[in-house]
Write a protein that holds these residues in place. Sequence first.
Motif, PDB file in Angstrom:
ATOM      1  N   LYS A 132      54.921  13.158   0.863  1.00  0.00           N
ATOM      2  CA  LYS A 132      55.426  11.880   1.366  1.00  0.00           C
ATOM      3  C   LYS A 132      54.947  10.700   0.529  1.00  0.00           C
ATOM      4  O   LYS A 132      55.372   9.579   0.748  1.00  0.00           O
ATOM      5  CB  LYS A 132      54.982  11.658   2.810  1.00  0.00           C
ATOM      6  CG  LYS A 132      55.599  12.608   3.790  1.00  0.00           C
ATOM      7  CD  LYS A 132      55.170  12.264   5.197  1.00  0.00           C
ATOM      8  CE  LYS A 132      55.782  13.180   6.218  1.00  0.00           C
ATOM      9  NZ  LYS A 132      55.354  12.835   7.578  1.00  0.00           N
ATOM     10  N   MET A 133      54.035  10.951  -0.403  1.00  0.00           N
ATOM     11  CA  MET A 133      53.439   9.932  -1.269  1.00  0.00           C
ATOM     12  C   MET A 133      52.780   8.819  -0.448  1.00  0.00           C
ATOM     13  O   MET A 133      53.085   7.640  -0.609  1.00  0.00           O
ATOM     14  CB  MET A 133      54.467   9.377  -2.257  1.00  0.00           C
ATOM     15  CG  MET A 133      54.951  10.431  -3.233  1.00  0.00           C
ATOM     16  SD  MET A 133      56.084   9.804  -4.488  1.00  0.00           S
ATOM     17  CE  MET A 133      54.982   8.920  -5.556  1.00  0.00           C
ATOM     18  N   ILE A 134      51.885   9.246   0.465  1.00  0.00           N
ATOM     19  CA  ILE A 134      51.127   8.286   1.264  1.00  0.00           C
ATOM     20  C   ILE A 134      49.666   8.705   1.339  1.00  0.00           C
ATOM     21  O   ILE A 134      49.332   9.886   1.275  1.00  0.00           O
ATOM     22  CB  ILE A 134      51.669   8.139   2.712  1.00  0.00           C
ATOM     23  CG1 ILE A 134      51.638   9.465   3.450  1.00  0.00           C
ATOM     24  CG2 ILE A 134      53.029   7.512   2.739  1.00  0.00           C
ATOM     25  CD1 ILE A 134      51.942   9.342   4.928  1.00  0.00           C
ATOM     26  N   TYR A 135      48.815   7.700   1.433  1.00  0.00           N
ATOM     27  CA  TYR A 135      47.419   7.906   1.803  1.00  0.00           C
ATOM     28  C   TYR A 135      47.325   7.588   3.290  1.00  0.00           C
ATOM     29  O   TYR A 135      48.004   6.681   3.773  1.00  0.00           O
ATOM     30  CB  TYR A 135      46.491   6.938   1.060  1.00  0.00           C
ATOM     31  CG  TYR A 135      46.307   7.240  -0.398  1.00  0.00           C
ATOM     32  CD1 TYR A 135      45.701   8.402  -0.825  1.00  0.00           C
ATOM     33  CD2 TYR A 135      46.720   6.324  -1.355  1.00  0.00           C
ATOM     34  CE1 TYR A 135      45.520   8.661  -2.169  1.00  0.00           C
ATOM     35  CE2 TYR A 135      46.537   6.570  -2.708  1.00  0.00           C
ATOM     36  CZ  TYR A 135      45.935   7.746  -3.101  1.00  0.00           C
ATOM     37  OH  TYR A 135      45.756   7.995  -4.429  1.00  0.00           O
ATOM     38  N   THR A 136      46.499   8.331   4.004  1.00  0.00           N
ATOM     39  CA  THR A 136      46.260   7.998   5.400  1.00  0.00           C
ATOM     40  C   THR A 136      44.785   7.744   5.621  1.00  0.00           C
ATOM     41  O   THR A 136      43.929   8.369   4.991  1.00  0.00           O
ATOM     42  CB  THR A 136      46.744   9.099   6.370  1.00  0.00           C
ATOM     43  OG1 THR A 136      46.086  10.323   6.064  1.00  0.00           O
ATOM     44  CG2 THR A 136      48.233   9.275   6.297  1.00  0.00           C
ATOM     45  N   ILE A 137      44.510   6.803   6.504  1.00  0.00           N
ATOM     46  CA  ILE A 137      43.153   6.471   6.922  1.00  0.00           C
ATOM     47  C   ILE A 137      43.119   6.649   8.434  1.00  0.00           C
ATOM     48  O   ILE A 137      43.973   6.156   9.143  1.00  0.00           O
ATOM     49  CB  ILE A 137      42.796   5.022   6.550  1.00  0.00           C
ATOM     50  CG1 ILE A 137      42.885   4.821   5.046  1.00  0.00           C
ATOM     51  CG2 ILE A 137      41.419   4.654   7.078  1.00  0.00           C
ATOM     52  CD1 ILE A 137      42.738   3.376   4.600  1.00  0.00           C
ATOM     53  N   GLY A 138      42.108   7.320   8.903  1.00  0.00           N
ATOM     54  CA  GLY A 138      41.978   7.532  10.343  1.00  0.00           C
ATOM     55  C   GLY A 138      41.731   8.990  10.623  1.00  0.00           C
ATOM     56  O   GLY A 138      41.394   9.747   9.730  1.00  0.00           O
ATOM     57  N   PRO A 139      41.872   9.416  11.813  1.00  0.00           N
ATOM     58  CA  PRO A 139      42.540   8.805  12.951  1.00  0.00           C
ATOM     59  C   PRO A 139      41.646   7.827  13.704  1.00  0.00           C
ATOM     60  O   PRO A 139      40.417   7.894  13.633  1.00  0.00           O
ATOM     61  CB  PRO A 139      42.893   9.998  13.842  1.00  0.00           C
ATOM     62  CG  PRO A 139      41.826  10.980  13.569  1.00  0.00           C
ATOM     63  CD  PRO A 139      41.464  10.792  12.113  1.00  0.00           C
ATOM     64  N   PHE A 140      42.302   6.936  14.420  1.00  0.00           N
ATOM     65  CA  PHE A 140      41.637   5.962  15.274  1.00  0.00           C
ATOM     66  C   PHE A 140      42.007   6.288  16.725  1.00  0.00           C
ATOM     67  O   PHE A 140      43.172   6.498  17.032  1.00  0.00           O
ATOM     68  CB  PHE A 140      42.091   4.535  14.942  1.00  0.00           C
ATOM     69  CG  PHE A 140      41.767   4.126  13.538  1.00  0.00           C
ATOM     70  CD1 PHE A 140      40.533   3.584  13.223  1.00  0.00           C
ATOM     71  CD2 PHE A 140      42.705   4.281  12.524  1.00  0.00           C
ATOM     72  CE1 PHE A 140      40.239   3.207  11.927  1.00  0.00           C
ATOM     73  CE2 PHE A 140      42.412   3.897  11.220  1.00  0.00           C
ATOM     74  CZ  PHE A 140      41.173   3.360  10.923  1.00  0.00           C
TER      75      PHE A 140
END
Length: 80
Positions: free
Chosen positions: A44-52
């Motif tokens: 998907k060409m994304i960085y993710t931060i979390g989960p919150f």
Amino acid sequence: DNISVTENKVEAWVIEIEYNEKNIEDIKNLLLKSGYKLVINKSKMIYTIGPFADISHAKEESNKLNKVLGIDNKISSFVF
């Protein structure tokens, strides 16, 4: 015979940051230097931060990323 099943669902939020081939290293380095732990989704060409666990915490971090670091992002939720 006395089996009961309870279904507990928890909602959580992640911050998604899109990247492309030109800015992948710049965004990665900026986030890592700022103390964020990243998960990368190459398809998907994304960085993710979390989960919150709390939406307000996710919004606060999202605003910080946008205002302080100048990184566009969006918040997504998921249930597990």
